[in-house]
Design a protein around this motif. Structure first.
Motif, PDB file in Angstrom:
ATOM      1  N   ASP A 107      55.505   9.331 -37.908  1.00 17.23           N
ATOM      2  CA  ASP A 107      55.987  11.016 -37.429  1.00 17.23           C
ATOM      3  C   ASP A 107      55.797  10.592 -36.033  1.00 17.23           C
ATOM      4  OD1 ASP A 107      53.375   9.119 -38.439  1.00 17.23           O
ATOM      5  OD2 ASP A 107      52.237  10.768 -37.616  1.00 17.23           O
TER       6      ASP A 107
ATOM      7  N   TYR B 120      56.932  15.000 -44.391  1.00 18.41           N
ATOM      8  CA  TYR B 120      57.185  14.847 -43.844  1.00 18.41           C
ATOM      9  C   TYR B 120      58.829  15.006 -43.672  1.00 18.41           C
ATOM     10  CZ  TYR B 120      53.603  11.652 -42.159  1.00 18.41           C
ATOM     11  OH  TYR B 120      52.244  10.868 -43.051  1.00 18.41           O
TER      12      TYR B 120
ATOM     13  N   LYS C 296      55.374  15.200 -38.692  1.00 16.58           N
ATOM     14  CA  LYS C 296      54.043  15.486 -39.564  1.00 16.58           C
ATOM     15  C   LYS C 296      53.612  17.154 -39.812  1.00 16.58           C
ATOM     16  CE  LYS C 296      49.841  13.766 -41.590  1.00 16.58           C
ATOM     17  NZ  LYS C 296      48.841  12.049 -41.215  1.00 16.58           N
TER      18      LYS C 296
END
Length: 249
Positions: free
Chosen positions: A6, A237, A246
């Motif tokens: 992320d 995600y 995220k």
């Protein structure tokens, strides 16, 4: 080693996954898929079940992964001992509001793939019959599949630019949910070197970048919610614009 995905740019994601995916191909919509993270607690440590994919695969060759694969919509018609916990089913349907049948099919595909790839049958000992050849091992061993022990822990969509794309839901279950272990393992050769690894060791193994990220999330959740109570936050995600992000659902 990339610890988490992320926040990475698309270029950074492509680099991090260069050994996991064959790049190229035409634009495509991701296909539904599910994977099952089997957990076992020993001596204060959480272990996860993983297997190595054969090098011949275009998707994550040679990597340690959890059992899983594409969702078969017909799995929604297979009878179960107990359905998904309502809080899990609700989370699984969000945010795209998929149907109850589709949510069941996604969960059942994780159970089926765990049988086919690892020879582990999730369910209870009870009479069970079906015409589906994909559930033959359950019928032959008197195991009725059950979904009430499954917990929804993560979701990830394969970024564009890969020859295969999946919208994967990561489900978790405990080793106690395994009602039968086939002596010869799974019926397919998708996975080899099937092992139980402490989460900390699994994160250092040859695993895809997204798997490492999800294991990191799972370890954090187990620290704060050791029983994995249903309805907990689920990280999602996906690539949005030029950034892999995220979201919590």
């Amino acid at each position: 080693m990339t610890r988490r995905m992320d926040g990475l740019t698309r270029k950074e994601v492509d680099k991090a996954e260069s050994k996991d995916f064959a790049l190229g191909g035409k634009p495509m919509r991701p296909k539904d898929a599910a994977t099952l993270i089997l957990l076992d607690k020993r001596g204060g440590q959480h272990f996860v079940l993983m297997g190595r994919r054969h090098m011949r695969h275009a998707f994550m060759p040679g990597r340690f992964v959890f059992p899983g694969g594409r969702t078969d919509p017909t799995d929604s018609r297979i009878p179960v001992h107990a359905d998904l916990h309502p809080a899990v089913a609700e989370k699984l349907a969000a945010p795209t509001r998929i149907t109850r049948a589709r949510a069941k099919a996604i969960a059942m595909s994780a159970v089926r793939e765990t049988c086919e790839e690892a020879g582990l049958l999730i369910g209870v000992r009870a009479p069970f019959s079906t015409r589906s050849p994909h559930w033959r091992e359950f019928a032959e061993n008197g195991i009725r599949p059950s979904l009430d022990g499954l917990r929804y822990v993560a979701r990830a969509i394969t970024p564009p630019g890969r020859v295969r794309r999946y919208d994967t839901r990561f489900l978790a279950a405990w080793r106690d949910d395994v009602a039968c272990e086939l002596p010869d393992g799974g019926s397919t050769d998708e996975l080899e070197e099937i092992v139980w690894l402490p989460i900390a060791d699994a994160m250092q193994a040859e695993i895809p970048a997204i798997t490492r990220t999800i294991l990191d999330d799972l370890q954090y959740r187990l620290t704060h919610d050791p029983e994995l109570n249903p309805g907990g936050p689920v990280p999602f995600y996906s690539l949005r614009g030029d950034r892999f992000v995220k979201l919590l659902t």
